[in-house]
Motif scaffolding. Structure first.
Motif, PDB file in Angstrom:
ATOM      1  N   ALA A  32       0.723  -1.192  -0.006  1.00  0.00           N
ATOM      2  CA  ALA A  32      -0.010  -0.009   0.036  1.00  0.00           C
ATOM      3  C   ALA A  32       0.841   1.172  -0.003  1.00  0.00           C
ATOM      4  N   HIS A  33       2.028   1.252   0.402  1.00  0.00           N
ATOM      5  CA  HIS A  33       3.070   2.508   0.342  1.00  0.00           C
ATOM      6  C   HIS A  33       3.925   2.008  -0.829  1.00  0.00           C
ATOM      7  N   ASP A  34       3.695   1.468  -1.631  1.00  0.00           N
ATOM      8  CA  ASP A  34       4.629   0.924  -3.042  1.00  0.00           C
ATOM      9  C   ASP A  34       6.118   0.709  -2.454  1.00  0.00           C
ATOM     10  N   ALA A  35       6.169  -0.384  -1.435  1.00  0.00           N
ATOM     11  CA  ALA A  35       7.370  -0.825  -0.952  1.00  0.00           C
ATOM     12  C   ALA A  35       7.458  -2.306  -0.950  1.00  0.00           C
ATOM     13  N   THR A  62      -4.124   0.798  -6.064  1.00  0.00           N
ATOM     14  CA  THR A  62      -3.566   0.236  -6.994  1.00  0.00           C
ATOM     15  C   THR A  62      -3.184  -1.426  -6.503  1.00  0.00           C
ATOM     16  N   LEU A  63      -2.776  -2.276  -7.499  1.00  0.00           N
ATOM     17  CA  LEU A  63      -2.194  -3.416  -7.052  1.00  0.00           C
ATOM     18  C   LEU A  63      -1.032  -3.611  -7.928  1.00  0.00           C
ATOM     19  N   PRO A  64      -0.004  -4.311  -7.299  1.00  0.00           N
ATOM     20  CA  PRO A  64       1.453  -4.520  -8.075  1.00  0.00           C
ATOM     21  C   PRO A  64       1.084  -5.630  -9.305  1.00  0.00           C
ATOM     22  N   GLY A  65       1.658  -5.145 -10.346  1.00  0.00           N
ATOM     23  CA  GLY A  65       1.487  -6.152 -11.479  1.00  0.00           C
ATOM     24  C   GLY A  65       2.189  -7.475 -11.347  1.00  0.00           C
ATOM     25  N   THR A  66       3.034  -7.588 -10.362  1.00  0.00           N
ATOM     26  CA  THR A  66       3.712  -9.078 -10.245  1.00  0.00           C
ATOM     27  C   THR A  66       2.995 -10.258 -10.056  1.00  0.00           C
ATOM     28  N   SER A  67       1.745  -9.895  -9.554  1.00  0.00           N
ATOM     29  CA  SER A  67       0.813 -11.121  -9.303  1.00  0.00           C
ATOM     30  C   SER A  67       0.368 -11.859 -10.628  1.00  0.00           C
ATOM     31  N   ARG A  68       0.563 -11.404 -11.675  1.00  0.00           N
ATOM     32  CA  ARG A  68       0.072 -11.785 -12.946  1.00  0.00           C
ATOM     33  C   ARG A  68       1.064 -12.923 -13.309  1.00  0.00           C
ATOM     34  N   LEU A  69       1.895 -13.220 -12.747  1.00  0.00           N
ATOM     35  CA  LEU A  69       2.912 -14.773 -13.140  1.00  0.00           C
ATOM     36  C   LEU A  69       2.759 -15.212 -11.675  1.00  0.00           C
ATOM     37  N   ASN A  95     -10.857  -5.582  -8.668  1.00  0.00           N
ATOM     38  CA  ASN A  95     -10.776  -5.346 -10.262  1.00  0.00           C
ATOM     39  C   ASN A  95     -10.975  -3.942 -10.629  1.00  0.00           C
ATOM     40  N   LYS A  96     -11.415  -3.100  -9.708  1.00  0.00           N
ATOM     41  CA  LYS A  96     -11.471  -1.794 -10.005  1.00  0.00           C
ATOM     42  C   LYS A  96      -9.996  -1.004  -9.748  1.00  0.00           C
ATOM     43  N   ARG A  97      -9.213  -1.548  -9.285  1.00  0.00           N
ATOM     44  CA  ARG A  97      -8.032  -0.965  -9.064  1.00  0.00           C
ATOM     45  C   ARG A  97      -6.816  -1.094 -10.240  1.00  0.00           C
ATOM     46  N   GLN A  98      -6.140   0.151 -10.357  1.00  0.00           N
ATOM     47  CA  GLN A  98      -5.172  -0.045 -11.201  1.00  0.00           C
ATOM     48  C   GLN A  98      -3.927  -0.944 -11.177  1.00  0.00           C
ATOM     49  N   VAL A  99      -3.196  -1.294 -12.108  1.00  0.00           N
ATOM     50  CA  VAL A  99      -2.211  -2.378 -11.934  1.00  0.00           C
ATOM     51  C   VAL A  99      -0.696  -1.498 -12.140  1.00  0.00           C
ATOM     52  N   ARG A 100      -0.007  -1.467 -11.114  1.00  0.00           N
ATOM     53  CA  ARG A 100       1.223  -0.722 -11.353  1.00  0.00           C
ATOM     54  C   ARG A 100       2.127  -1.564 -12.377  1.00  0.00           C
TER      55      ARG A 100
END
Length: 548
Positions: free
Chosen positions: A246-249, A352-359, A468-473
């Motif tokens: 949530a803090h981009d860390a 937002t959500l981290p994009g790393t969860s797609r793999l 699902n409404k959140r942007q993906v970083r």
């Protein structure tokens, strides 16, 4: 960089262009003479959408993690039906989950591993590249039409680029998700919320306010007493990961040593960023006010669950399965008690959500497999089972008309009422994993959002709809290290990580004041964090120059 929503799709033309580019990059090796004589049993013209079936009976050796919750059984219906559909028999080397990583390392390093080596988490595969024991699977991606089609259509190439080694190749076939998704959050006693007139927190600041009201009403209770810590590394747990994200860390389960700074266009050391300090400031505030049990970072799951079951805490980490299988069962003896998973609160990084969860974790292929005359057939088989919609449906849910009915894409899917899985049909006599071998973590991961949603209750679907409404970083750019560079940073990494984790706990518990943050950063520099970053950033520049 552009941020994509989870519903973002490539246009048809864009997807075709990416697919063409992927095929162009990978087809040279896979169509060359090294596989011309290795097509025995393979299908001619195998393409996306085809059911794979070997043209002759084949057997492929596989390393099989035996999950404690559903131990391996050679007579699972999964294996019998798999052979019927594909003409392939899997020869399993079953290894208990507790020994899996060590056993895998020994077997791969000795050249004794089975052809197919699943349940490997990036970057674990990097340890085996220098020894030449595993294949550069990207050389053979053109043999896998379902894999390449999904990478193109779901715009996963930037994610896959993170898996590349210095040679521009990747050595792990990961599970592919259509979209980023969030499973883990915090479960909260909703009856307590209702009794105190509290509303669900939207932000982490709101969460603090909720916890303060709980503490005010129950001074002898720590509102949060958490689970999923991993001694002897108390800096690694789910709660730290949620707050850090949530803090981009990067902290807790989400720890990675480097953090991409898009403004500076360079990597920084994760444990010394301002975002990491802000994460610890938030955690320390909870501990200082008695809102978070300080034992949350070291106690076992059993102890955390006992506190929750005895009403000594009101909030605990959870995912969709543990909410139903554990948290709700744990509080059953408390009159009127109810628990639900809260929508993940928002922090400074925004919705937002981290994009790393797609793999996901994935598959390594033993170098020995390339010596087999059935190599092409094996790659087609892997492509169908792990990456086709039909293969994913089979490995996840089993046999239509026997274990399930309906379809996932139109919402008509139903698990047979006599079979339970997760929170579905909890009173059923049969278990989809234990008795049938389906939904096994070795095979069943990744897939479309519709398939992901098929495993969820209506309650969880509501949670997912909000996520699902959140942007993906965007994911970080690749910075693959050479063998020599990897060996060097490995020498530094352990001491750096230990120092970060030890001081994470000290800062969080107030054993070390955050006024000493600058001194702590200097300590990391003394342990070679700056040199570490120099190597990573040089690797980033080198890769960008060579590959764009």
């Amino acid at each position: 960089m552009v941020q994509l929503t989870r519903r973002h799709l490539l246009t048809a033309a864009g997807a075709a262009a990416v697919a063409a580019g992927l095929s162009a990059c990978d087809s040279a090796s896979s169509s060359s003479s090294d596989v011309d004589d290795k097509r025995a049993g393979a299908m001619d013209g195998f393409k996306a959408g085809d059911q794979f079936k070997a043209t002759e009976p084949l057997t492929f050796p596989i390393m099989m993690l035996s999950n404690q919750g559903y131990p391996y059984k050679a007579d699972w219906p999964f294996f019998k039906e798999l052979t019927a559909r594909t003409n392939v028999t899997l020869e399993s080397t079953a290894v208990p989950g507790s020994d899996y990583n060590q056993k895998r390392s020994v077997m791969v390093s000795a050249g004794d591993a089975p052809f197919i080596i699943p349940k490997t988490y990036h970057p674990d595969e990097e340890a085996f590249i220098a020894g030449g024991a595993i294949l550069a699977v990207s050389d053979y991606a053109a043999l896998m039409p379902h894999f390449t089609e999904k990478v193109a259509r779901w715009n996963l190439q930037p994610n896959l680029d993170q898996f590349k080694a210095e040679d521009g190749k990747y050595y792990l076939l990961p599970g592919l998700h259509e979209n980023a998704w969030q499973d883990y959050s915090l479960a909260v006693r909703t009856d307590v919320m209702t009794r105190l007139g509290l509303t669900a927190p939207r932000t982490f600041d709101d969460l603090t306010a909720v916890l303060r009201e709980m503490k005010k009403a129950h001074p002898d209770v720590y509102p949060i007493s958490d689970r999923w810590s991993t001694p002897p590394q108390p800096g690694a747990n789910n709660l730290l990961n949620l707050i850090a994200t949530a803090h981009d860390a990067h902290a807790g389960w989400g720890w990675t040593p480097t953090h991409w700074d898009p403004a500076a266009a360079r990597f920084t050391y994760s444990g010394s960023t301002d975002q990491y300090r802000q994460t610890l400031e938030y955690v320390y505030q909870l501990v200082k006010e008695g809102l978070l049990d300080p034992e949350s970072f070291t106690q076992t799951d059993d102890i955390a669950r006992q506190k929750f079951a005895n009403g000594k805490s009101f909030v605990i980490s959870a995912n969709a399965q543990t909410l139903v299988n554990e948290a709700r069962k744990d509080i059953v003896k408390i009159p009127g008690a109810a628990v639900a998973k809260m929508i993940l609160p928002i922090g400074p990084a925004g919705a937002t959500l981290p994009g790393t969860s797609r793999l996901e974790n994935g598959i390594m292929i033993s170098k020995k497999a390339l010596e087999s005359k059935n190599f092409v057939a094996m790659m087609q088989f892997i492509d169908w089972l792990w990456y086709s919609d039909a293969g994913l449906m089979f490995s996840k849910w089993g046999i239509e008309g026997q274990t399930y009915s309906g379809k996932v894409d139109d919402g008509s899917f139903k698990l047979d009422p006599g079979i339970k899985w997760g929170g579905i049909n909890p009173g059923a006599a049969k278990d989809l994993q234990v008795d049938y071998g389906f939904s096994n973590g070795v095979f069943a991961y990744g897939g479309s959002t519709a398939m992901l949603n098929s495993q969820f209750s209506d309650e969880e679907k509501t949670f997912q709809a909000e996520m699902n409404k959140r942007q993906v970083r965007p994911v970080s750019p690749p910075a693959p290290l050479s063998i020599e560079e990897r060996e060097q940073v490995t020498l530094w990494d352990s001491a750096l990580k230990d120092h970060v984790f030890q001081n994470t706990l000290k800062f969080a518990l107030g054993q070390r004041p955050l006024s000493e943050w600058d001194a702590y950063v200097k300590e990391l520099e003394g342990k070679n964090s700056t040199k570490y970053l120099d190597i990573v950033n040089k690797a980033y520049e080198r890769y960008k120059k060579a590959h764009g």
